[in-house]
Design an enzyme around this catalytic site. Sequence first.
Site, PDB file in Angstrom:
ATOM      1  N   GLN A   1      -7.279  40.799 -43.240  1.00 49.40           N
ATOM      2  CA  GLN A   1      -6.388  39.914 -43.986  1.00 49.40           C
ATOM      3  C   GLN A   1      -5.548  38.999 -43.096  1.00 49.40           C
ATOM      4  OE1 GLN A   1      -4.873  43.736 -45.600  1.00 49.40           O
ATOM      5  NE2 GLN A   1      -3.213  42.401 -46.205  1.00 49.40           N
TER       6      GLN A   1
ATOM      7  N   LYS B   1     -19.212  59.931 -35.218  1.00 50.61           N
ATOM      8  CA  LYS B   1     -18.992  58.609 -35.791  1.00 50.61           C
ATOM      9  C   LYS B   1     -20.194  58.234 -36.635  1.00 50.61           C
ATOM     10  CE  LYS B   1     -15.593  56.520 -32.973  1.00 50.61           C
ATOM     11  NZ  LYS B   1     -14.970  55.231 -32.818  1.00 50.61           N
TER      12      LYS B   1
ATOM     13  N   ARG C   1      -3.712  55.861 -47.574  1.00 48.29           N
ATOM     14  CA  ARG C   1      -3.307  57.226 -47.236  1.00 48.29           C
ATOM     15  C   ARG C   1      -1.833  57.487 -47.528  1.00 48.29           C
ATOM     16  NH1 ARG C   1      -7.729  56.449 -43.985  1.00 48.29           N
ATOM     17  NH2 ARG C   1      -6.696  54.790 -42.850  1.00 48.29           N
TER      18      ARG C   1
ATOM     19  N   TYR D   1     -11.151  53.232 -54.829  1.00 53.18           N
ATOM     20  CA  TYR D   1     -10.800  51.940 -55.429  1.00 53.18           C
ATOM     21  C   TYR D   1     -11.933  51.351 -56.273  1.00 53.18           C
ATOM     22  CZ  TYR D   1     -12.588  50.885 -50.687  1.00 53.18           C
ATOM     23  OH  TYR D   1     -13.285  50.869 -49.518  1.00 53.18           O
TER      24      TYR D   1
ATOM     25  N   TYR E   1      -6.377  49.981 -48.597  1.00 52.68           N
ATOM     26  CA  TYR E   1      -7.474  50.179 -47.651  1.00 52.68           C
ATOM     27  C   TYR E   1      -7.633  51.656 -47.294  1.00 52.68           C
ATOM     28  CZ  TYR E   1      -3.743  49.653 -44.073  1.00 52.68           C
ATOM     29  OH  TYR E   1      -2.605  49.755 -43.324  1.00 52.68           O
ATOM     30  N   GLY E   2      -8.712  51.919 -46.572  1.00 58.13           N
ATOM     31  CA  GLY E   2      -9.006  53.315 -46.238  1.00 58.13           C
ATOM     32  C   GLY E   2      -9.679  54.018 -47.412  1.00 58.13           C
ATOM     33  N   GLY E   3     -10.424  53.274 -48.205  1.00 54.82           N
ATOM     34  CA  GLY E   3     -11.158  53.880 -49.318  1.00 54.82           C
ATOM     35  C   GLY E   3     -10.359  53.952 -50.608  1.00 54.82           C
TER      36      GLY E   3
ATOM     37  N   GLU F   1     -13.686  40.576 -49.838  1.00 60.85           N
ATOM     38  CA  GLU F   1     -13.672  42.036 -50.056  1.00 60.85           C
ATOM     39  C   GLU F   1     -12.213  42.369 -50.268  1.00 60.85           C
ATOM     40  OE1 GLU F   1     -15.419  44.813 -46.916  1.00 60.85           O
ATOM     41  OE2 GLU F   1     -13.447  45.702 -47.285  1.00 60.85           O
TER      42      GLU F   1
ATOM     43  N   GLU G   1     -15.628  41.854 -40.731  1.00 63.09           N
ATOM     44  CA  GLU G   1     -14.368  41.965 -39.992  1.00 63.09           C
ATOM     45  C   GLU G   1     -14.591  41.876 -38.476  1.00 63.09           C
ATOM     46  OE1 GLU G   1     -12.228  45.322 -41.724  1.00 63.09           O
ATOM     47  OE2 GLU G   1     -12.292  44.376 -43.692  1.00 63.09           O
TER      48      GLU G   1
ATOM     49  N   LYS H   1      -0.981  37.220 -36.636  1.00 65.24           N
ATOM     50  CA  LYS H   1      -1.287  36.018 -35.849  1.00 65.24           C
ATOM     51  C   LYS H   1      -2.693  36.004 -35.249  1.00 65.24           C
ATOM     52  CE  LYS H   1       2.958  33.667 -34.604  1.00 65.24           C
ATOM     53  NZ  LYS H   1       4.156  33.867 -33.778  1.00 65.24           N
TER      54      LYS H   1
HETATM   55  C1  LIG Z   1     -19.679  51.758 -27.739  1.00 64.78           C
HETATM   56  O1  LIG Z   1     -20.557  50.708 -27.395  1.00 64.78           O
HETATM   57  C2  LIG Z   1     -21.259  50.921 -26.177  1.00 64.78           C
HETATM   58  C3  LIG Z   1     -22.055  49.651 -25.881  1.00 64.78           C
HETATM   59  O2  LIG Z   1     -22.688  49.165 -27.004  1.00 64.78           O
HETATM   60  C4  LIG Z   1     -22.148  52.148 -26.338  1.00 64.78           C
HETATM   61  O3  LIG Z   1     -22.833  52.395 -25.149  1.00 64.78           O
HETATM   62  C5  LIG Z   1     -21.279  53.348 -26.713  1.00 64.78           C
HETATM   63  O4  LIG Z   1     -22.109  54.448 -26.991  1.00 64.78           O
HETATM   64  C6  LIG Z   1     -20.451  53.051 -27.923  1.00 64.78           C
HETATM   65  N1  LIG Z   1     -19.545  54.151 -28.173  1.00 64.78           N
HETATM   66  C7  LIG Z   1     -19.499  54.794 -29.352  1.00 64.78           C
HETATM   67  C8  LIG Z   1     -18.501  55.893 -29.434  1.00 64.78           C
HETATM   68  O5  LIG Z   1     -20.212  54.512 -30.316  1.00 64.78           O
HETATM   69  C1  LIG Z   2     -20.204  59.807 -42.145  1.00 63.12           C
HETATM   70  O1  LIG Z   2     -20.774  59.407 -43.378  1.00 63.12           O
HETATM   71  C2  LIG Z   2     -20.983  60.453 -44.267  1.00 63.12           C
HETATM   72  C3  LIG Z   2     -21.659  59.882 -45.472  1.00 63.12           C
HETATM   73  O2  LIG Z   2     -20.945  58.801 -45.992  1.00 63.12           O
HETATM   74  C4  LIG Z   2     -19.663  61.127 -44.610  1.00 63.12           C
HETATM   75  O3  LIG Z   2     -19.884  62.220 -45.463  1.00 63.12           O
HETATM   76  C5  LIG Z   2     -19.011  61.612 -43.334  1.00 63.12           C
HETATM   77  O4  LIG Z   2     -17.733  62.105 -43.631  1.00 63.12           O
HETATM   78  C6  LIG Z   2     -18.866  60.452 -42.351  1.00 63.12           C
HETATM   79  N1  LIG Z   2     -18.335  60.939 -41.094  1.00 63.12           N
HETATM   80  C7  LIG Z   2     -17.308  60.368 -40.506  1.00 63.12           C
HETATM   81  C8  LIG Z   2     -16.875  61.027 -39.234  1.00 63.12           C
HETATM   82  O5  LIG Z   2     -16.750  59.380 -40.941  1.00 63.12           O
END
Ligand SMILES: *[C@@H]1O[C@H](CO)[C@@H](O)[C@H](O)[C@H]1NC(C)=O
Ligand SMILES: *[C@@H]1O[C@H](CO)[C@@H](O)[C@H](O)[C@H]1NC(C)=O
Length: 505
Positions: free
Chosen positions: A236, A121, A271, A358, A316-318, A311, A189, A240
């Site tokens: 958006q 992530k 997408r 976009y 969406y989604g880039g 925004e 958001e 509700k």
């Molecule tokens: C989600 O948030 C919790 C608490 O802030 C954190 O411990 C956890 O690593 C987070 N999970 C991810 C996948 O980022």
């Molecule tokens: C994380 O960010 C980098 C740089 O924007 C991108 O290349 C990569 O695909 C992203 N990874 C995910 C899992 O979204």
Amino acid sequence: MIEYIVIFLILTTGCESNVFSVTFDPKSIISTTSKQFVGVTLDTGLLRVRWDKLDFRSPKVLTLAKGLSPYSKTYLRLGGTAADFCTFTLSNNTSRNTKKLHPGRLSKDDLLFHLKRNKHKNLTEFFMTGITWDEIHEFVQKAKLDLIFDLNVLKRTKDQKWNSTNAIELLKYTQGRGYTMAGWELGNEPNSFHHLNSSLNVTAESLGGDFFQLSKILNHFPEIKGCILTGPSTTQLNKKPTIKYFSDFMATEGGREVTSPNFHQYYVNGRIATVDDFTNSEVLDSLQDELRTGNRIIEATGRKRKLWLGETSSAYGGGADGLSDAYVAAFMWLDKLGISAKNNVDVVLRQSFYGGKYALLDATTVDPNPDYWLTVLYKRLVGNKVLNVISSPLSGDVRFYAHCSAEGFPQGSVTVYGMNLLSKGVNVTFPQFEGQLKIYLLSAPNQNLKSRFVNLNGITLEMTSDTSLPELTPRSGPNLLFLPPFSYVFIVADNKIYSKSCLDT
Ligand SMILES: *[C@@H]1O[C@H](CO)[C@@H](O)[C@H](O)[C@H]1NC(C)=O
Ligand SMILES: *[C@@H]1O[C@H](CO)[C@@H](O)[C@H](O)[C@H]1NC(C)=O
Ligand SMILES: *[C@@H]1O[C@H](CO)[C@@H](O)[C@H](O)[C@H]1NC(C)=O
Ligand SMILES: *[C@@H]1O[C@H](CO)[C@@H](O)[C@H](O)[C@H]1NC(C)=O
Ligand SMILES: *[C@@H]1O[C@H](CO)[C@@H](O)[C@H](O)[C@H]1NC(C)=O
Ligand SMILES: *[C@@H]1O[C@H](CO)[C@@H](O)[C@H](O)[C@H]1NC(C)=O
Ligand SMILES: *[C@@H]1O[C@H](CO)[C@@H](O)[C@H](O)[C@H]1NC(C)=O
């Protein structure tokens, strides 16, 4: 005041041809937008990749950015999901003060320095250094942009209040450097944080307290304060729970401090979006209800505040690859500007200037996408006072908007803009206009709606120099116009006073 989108078009049936007649009421201004109505965004996520290919020092980038501000400065909102994972830091900047960083040319060290993300992530904390903040300010000053920065609301204390320590550090640094700001935003958001991480949840009431705290802090920085405080930056207003979140927030103490209530808006999912979605008048109409909802909630607070689209883009989604960056994206963009202006929206922030499909600029070449030219034309030709279009009957596929012309034209001039979403050409007449009009007809090269280019009066628009935009020349024409299939047009009538309401008083 809630304005219904009613575009009446008179359909006169002749022997073989239909003529749409577009008329407007010259006597009343139905709404007035900010002079900075059209703004742009950059996603905070770009900081992770050193702005990717957007080189702030490139003359072309500067020319393109400046091109957006023919009269008033353009708002640049730096925000997005990554804003809530961004920490400002003053460490590690001394050695870097002398080293000029070149965006797009990333060394491993730079990456390690600026980037702290886990493998799966990008929702991990990363740093924005003082140097990066300097780069941003150097750019916005040169490019005549007006910066709005989205602060990290996910910095929270144990009792679930915003921890403002890092924001105060940024404010102090900003003040020390003598930078000015257009305004601030807090969080992105927040109604859907649980989609990022199920353990994240900032309630509307809690966010209200956070905004109240921020507004008090900003009062201690009068030199850089900026006059804008925008929020709650929800998704958006078509569901509700989101509408409730927006409404609950607006009723809080902090909600009342917000100068520019905003939400985000996209028509379709990038997408799965199709070319038909991009030319579907019902899809375009969907914005109307959301604006009405937003306006109704603001009215209920009893405060004179005007809605922003904080925004917004096509998909969406880039964005939708090959659509959001193509000719066909224009219909959503132009109609959004028309509907928003008519519905008393003050500012529309286009996602994005650069970054994603976009964007106004191409991700790789940083050349203008078709919507860039639309934006420049809009800013040059369309003023901030909106007139009511009155003709009939209603047709969703041929739609027009009328404004007083932009500042560069004689007072009392009127600019009409609109589009033909039909796969056949139509004739449109503007019976109130006389003599020769300035016509900017935009169409797809070779009638290819997925073209990466746009023709203005038959000529493809392209950058031919890094230091100036090409001429955007109108042709002269009478008040009867043939509008080809899937085309759009701006018409400036500046040869006499067409609306006394457009005279500045
Ligand atoms: C989600 O948030 C919790 C608490 O802030 C954190 O411990 C956890 O690593 C987070 N999970 C991810 C996948 O980022
Ligand atoms: C994380 O960010 C980098 C740089 O924007 C991108 O290349 C990569 O695909 C992203 N990874 C995910 C899992 O979204
Ligand atoms: C538009 O008007 C022209 C000239 O009056 C006419 O020849 C043409 O058939 C009309 N086209 C349509 C689609 O109505
Ligand atoms: C970083 O730069 C700022 C401004 O130039 C300075 O005030 C600060 O002390 C520097 N920090 C470090 C750790 O050198
Ligand atoms: C500053 O640099 C040092 C050494 O490269 C690194 O360990 C540290 O994490 C950096 N600090 C920040 C805030 O990036
Ligand atoms: C707020 O964050 C700072 C670090 O930026 C930390 O030192 C401080 O303890 C935090 N305050 C609270 C009340 O959590
Ligand atoms: C967030 O918190 C509120 C109030 O505590 C609760 O009503 C809501 O269900 C929570 N939402 C999520 C997604 O956990």
